[in-house]
Scaffold this active site. Structure first.
Site, PDB file in Angstrom:
ATOM      1  N   GLU A   1     -15.951   6.789   5.334  1.00 14.63           N
ATOM      2  CA  GLU A   1     -15.233   6.222   6.474  1.00 14.63           C
ATOM      3  C   GLU A   1     -15.073   7.279   7.541  1.00 14.63           C
ATOM      4  OE1 GLU A   1     -11.145   5.126   5.658  1.00 14.63           O
ATOM      5  OE2 GLU A   1     -10.985   6.622   4.091  1.00 14.63           O
TER       6      GLU A   1
ATOM      7  N   ARG B   1       0.835  -1.203   0.000  1.00 14.09           N
ATOM      8  CA  ARG B   1       0.000   0.000   0.000  1.00 14.09           C
ATOM      9  C   ARG B   1       0.871   1.254   0.000  1.00 14.09           C
ATOM     10  NH1 ARG B   1      -4.493   0.337   4.560  1.00 14.09           N
ATOM     11  NH2 ARG B   1      -2.684   0.815   5.832  1.00 14.09           N
TER      12      ARG B   1
ATOM     13  N   LYS C   1      -2.591   6.577   1.732  1.00 14.92           N
ATOM     14  CA  LYS C   1      -2.313   6.954   3.118  1.00 14.92           C
ATOM     15  C   LYS C   1      -1.280   8.076   3.106  1.00 14.92           C
ATOM     16  CE  LYS C   1      -2.090   4.527   7.509  1.00 14.92           C
ATOM     17  NZ  LYS C   1      -3.251   5.153   8.125  1.00 14.92           N
TER      18      LYS C   1
HETATM   19  N1  PLP Z   1      -9.049   4.473   6.967  1.00 12.57           N
HETATM   20  C1  PLP Z   1      -8.186   5.436   7.336  1.00 12.57           C
HETATM   21  C2  PLP Z   1      -8.457   6.823   6.897  1.00 12.57           C
HETATM   22  C3  PLP Z   1      -7.057   5.103   8.107  1.00 12.57           C
HETATM   23  O1  PLP Z   1      -6.192   6.028   8.496  1.00 12.57           O
HETATM   24  C4  PLP Z   1      -6.867   3.761   8.500  1.00 12.57           C
HETATM   25  C5  PLP Z   1      -5.691   3.377   9.278  1.00 12.57           C
HETATM   26  O2  PLP Z   1      -4.733   2.901   8.798  1.00 12.57           O
HETATM   27  C6  PLP Z   1      -7.798   2.804   8.095  1.00 12.57           C
HETATM   28  C7  PLP Z   1      -8.872   3.196   7.321  1.00 12.57           C
HETATM   29  C8  PLP Z   1      -7.623   1.384   8.452  1.00 12.57           C
HETATM   30  O3  PLP Z   1      -6.635   0.778   7.658  1.00 12.57           O
HETATM   31  P1  PLP Z   1      -5.805  -0.453   8.176  1.00 12.57           P
HETATM   32  O4  PLP Z   1      -6.796  -1.478   8.555  1.00 12.57           O
HETATM   33  O5  PLP Z   1      -4.980  -0.847   7.015  1.00 12.57           O
HETATM   34  O6  PLP Z   1      -5.017   0.028   9.334  1.00 12.57           O
HETATM   35  C1  COI Z   2      -3.774   3.138  11.780  1.00 13.74           C
HETATM   36  O1  COI Z   2      -4.776   2.522  12.156  1.00 13.74           O
HETATM   37  O2  COI Z   2      -2.676   2.600  11.672  1.00 13.74           O
HETATM   38  C2  COI Z   2      -3.850   4.534  11.440  1.00 13.74           C
HETATM   39  O3  COI Z   2      -2.971   4.997  10.782  1.00 13.74           O
HETATM   40  C3  COI Z   2      -5.011   5.298  11.921  1.00 13.74           C
HETATM   41  C4  COI Z   2      -4.666   6.556  12.618  1.00 13.74           C
HETATM   42  C5  COI Z   2      -3.835   6.365  13.849  1.00 13.74           C
HETATM   43  C6  COI Z   2      -4.111   7.565  11.673  1.00 13.74           C
END
Ligand code: PLP
Ligand code: COI
Length: 341
Positions: free
Chosen positions: A220, A82, A184
């Site tokens: 989200e 990612r 991200k």
């Molecule tokens: N959506 C956003 C905007 C986020 O910052 C995160 C955190 O990483 C997620 C979703 C969840 O992603 P993940 O499950 O890969 O941590």
């Molecule tokens: C994560 O879940 O790793 C995130 O980056 C979410 C937040 C702390 C920005």
């Protein structure tokens, strides 16, 4: 290494500088070798691309101590991939996946004493990030970059643990149609801070963002994807081009379909459907699964059927299975758990 003495059970989601972090630099069109350093500070030129035009992308993942004493990370290869996609979207040189994996392993290995013990339920949160160090004054990508990765021990993201939270429908958008919501990048989070503070000032825990084009579909929150469960037990997850493809959400879909035999729908979710769901929650690395008990849309209160007391039964089953896999107690799909020796 000295043994770390912390009150592991009272950790929240905060930053503390720990022993070692990883640094690699990109210069003259190529990545140099990465190495660990003790120094948590980052020296930067005043005209660095990150300071002027916000060229930065990051990741978040966790290292855990398992019951039988192993040290593991959860699907780090997915974070590596990612981050490549994120970097490409804002014209940065992607961090090679092998370097990303090496950085994760080295930081975890060098900071093993900072990983919360199994019984505490905590984890070592890892923050890989890539940013422009080269100077730019005309609007264009920089030509020098740094990749760094540090860790910090964490407990729950929300202060009430896994108690249901109350969220509000935001008047602001966190992403634009055809923008950068699906990667991200720090800039998305800067976008969300005013909305976050506005929601907090009104007593809400988080925002529900709607789709920026029509404001009729659920997107989200600022840091997690949504999960919904229908009255007949189907897991429904919002699909949109402007939300982050959460690794936790994708993992939960696999767990639901392949391990728990559930029906799953990954599709656009109209905001008008929210009142009909039996359970709602947020999911992400930091949040794991956090139940949502109430959604407030400009004074109109939508009470989710599972209520404000505890997580509903379907999300609880998903939560327990995911945590069980991450903490090495349940055998998950092949390749999900990466042991750091
Ligand atoms: N959506 C956003 C905007 C986020 O910052 C995160 C955190 O990483 C997620 C979703 C969840 O992603 P993940 O499950 O890969 O941590
Ligand atoms: C994560 O879940 O790793 C995130 O980056 C979410 C937040 C702390 C920005």
């Amino acid at each position: 290494m000295t043994k770390v003495s912390l009150d592991w059970s009272s950790l929240g989601f905060g930053y503390m500088p720990i022993s070692k972090r990883y640094v690699a630099t990109y210069k003259d069109g190529k990545w140099g070798p990465g190495a660990l350093t003790d120094d948590p500070t980052v020296p930067l030129n005043e005209c660095a691309g990150i300071l002027q035009y916000c060229q930065q992308v990051f990741e978040g993942l966790k290292a855990y101590k398992t019951k039988d004493g192993r040290t593991v990370t959860f699907r780090p290869d997915q974070n590596a991939k990612r981050m490549v996609d994120s970097a490409k979207r804002i014209e940065m040189p992607p961090v090679p996946e092998a370097m990303f994996m090496e950085a994760v392993d080295e930081v975890v290995r060098a900071n093993k004493d900072w990983i919360p013990p199994f019984e505490s339920g905590g984890a070592l949160y890892l923050r890989p990030y890539l940013f422009a160090t080269g100077s730019v004054i005309g609007v264009k990508p920089a030509d020098e970059y740094q990749f760094r990765l540090f860790g910090t021990p964490v407990g729950n993201y929300f202060k009430n643990g896994v108690k249901p939270i109350t969220i509000c429908v935001s008047d602001f958008d966190r992403a634009a149609p055809r923008g950068t919501g699906h990667i991200k990048a720090g800039l998305n989070y800067a976008m969300s801070l005013h909305a976050y503070m506005t929601a907090h000032a009104k007593g809400f825990d988080e925002n529900m963002y709607l789709d920026p084009a029509t404001r009729t579909y659920v997107e989200e929150t600022g840091g997690a994807n949504f999960l919904f469960v229908t009255k007949d037990g189907t897991l429904v997850t919002p699909k949109s081009d402007s939300i982050l493809p959460s690794i936790t959400r994708r993992s939960l879909i696999t767990i639901a379909e392949d391990m728990l035999g559930m029906k799953v729908e990954h599709r656009p979710v109209a905001f008008s459907e929210v009142a009909d769901f039996a359970e709602a929650g947020l999911c992400g690395t930091a949040a794991v699964i956090c139940p949502v008990g109430r959604v407030v849309d400009h004074g109109k209160v939508i009470d989710i059927k599972s209520g404000m007391d505890e997580m509903g039964p379907v999300l609880t089953k998903l939560y327990k299975t995911l945590r069980g896999i991450q903490m090495g107690e349940i055998e998950g799909p092949k390749g999900w758990i990466h042991e750091v020796k």
